[in-house]
Design a protein around this motif. Structure first.
Motif, PDB file in Angstrom:
ATOM      1  N   ILE A 114       0.799  -1.299   0.022  1.00 37.09           N
ATOM      2  CA  ILE A 114      -0.096   0.070  -0.101  1.00 37.09           C
ATOM      3  C   ILE A 114       0.938   1.223  -0.033  1.00 37.09           C
ATOM      4  O   ILE A 114       1.862   1.337   0.768  1.00 37.09           O
ATOM      5  N   LEU A 115       0.658   2.067  -1.062  1.00 35.22           N
ATOM      6  CA  LEU A 115       1.368   3.412  -0.906  1.00 35.22           C
ATOM      7  C   LEU A 115       0.107   4.309  -0.604  1.00 35.22           C
ATOM      8  O   LEU A 115      -0.751   4.503  -1.431  1.00 35.22           O
ATOM      9  N   GLU A 116       0.597   5.142   0.344  1.00 37.75           N
ATOM     10  CA  GLU A 116      -0.461   6.418   0.555  1.00 37.75           C
ATOM     11  C   GLU A 116      -0.236   7.501  -0.149  1.00 37.75           C
ATOM     12  O   GLU A 116       1.004   8.020  -0.168  1.00 37.75           O
ATOM     13  N   GLN A 117      -1.266   7.991  -0.692  1.00 33.85           N
ATOM     14  CA  GLN A 117      -1.038   8.934  -1.787  1.00 33.85           C
ATOM     15  C   GLN A 117      -0.489  10.227  -1.187  1.00 33.85           C
ATOM     16  O   GLN A 117       0.323  10.962  -1.855  1.00 33.85           O
ATOM     17  N   ALA A 118      -0.859  10.522   0.135  1.00 32.87           N
ATOM     18  CA  ALA A 118      -0.156  11.505   0.835  1.00 32.87           C
ATOM     19  C   ALA A 118       1.300  11.573   0.923  1.00 32.87           C
ATOM     20  O   ALA A 118       2.029  12.694   1.148  1.00 32.87           O
ATOM     21  N   LYS A 119       1.808  10.368   0.693  1.00 36.25           N
ATOM     22  CA  LYS A 119       3.180  10.001   1.027  1.00 36.25           C
ATOM     23  C   LYS A 119       4.086   9.967  -0.212  1.00 36.25           C
ATOM     24  O   LYS A 119       5.502   9.852  -0.104  1.00 36.25           O
ATOM     25  N   ILE A 120       3.492  10.073  -1.265  1.00 33.32           N
ATOM     26  CA  ILE A 120       4.210   9.815  -2.649  1.00 33.32           C
ATOM     27  C   ILE A 120       3.856  10.783  -3.496  1.00 33.32           C
ATOM     28  O   ILE A 120       2.790  11.629  -3.470  1.00 33.32           O
TER      29      ILE A 120
END
Ligand SMILES: [Zn+2]
Length: 126
Positions: A114-120
């Motif tokens: 899972i890649l959090e949109q806010a972190k990438i």
């Protein structure tokens, strides 16, 4: 040479800083903090996920990442075993990896990230 009192070797921190750079013009995801490439958008599996800080992506593979401590997380869909996903370059938290899921209908998430949109950052190289 006399014996020095060496501290115990710590195998958990002996990762080599082996960072990868994508030179092709493929669209990628990169770390918001340090801009290193952390995955190819080709590897994206689903966009319909919700992370701790909003929208999140499920992706098949990542690069330039390390895993944090394994832990159990109780989610609406059951108890999942996850590990934090950290940027190998700057150490920022990016999301997590699913190691074990509670039921067959969740199994597709196992060993995916899972890649959090806010972190990438989503970089589209047109
Ligand atoms: Zn980073």
């Amino acid at each position: 040479m006399s014996k020095s009192n060496r501290p115990n070797a710590n195998p958990q921190t002996c990762s080599t800083k082996d960072l990868h750079y994508i030179t092709s013009d493929k669209p990628v995801f990169s770390c918001k903090n340090c801009s290193i490439v952390i995955g190819l958008q080709d590897e994206l599996c689903s966009k319909g996920f919700t992370g701790g800080s909003g929208r999140a992506f499920l992706i098949n593979s990542t690069i330039n990442t390390n895993l944090g401590k394994k832990e159990e997380r109780k989610l609406i869909t059951g108890t999942h075993t996850c590990a934090d996903l950290l940027c190998a370059s700057c150490g920022s938290s990016l999301g997590w990896k699913y190691l074990k899921t509670p039921s067959d209908d969740q199994k597709y998430k196992e060993n995916r990230f899972i890649l959090e949109q806010a972190k990438i950052v989503k970089e589209n190289n047109w």
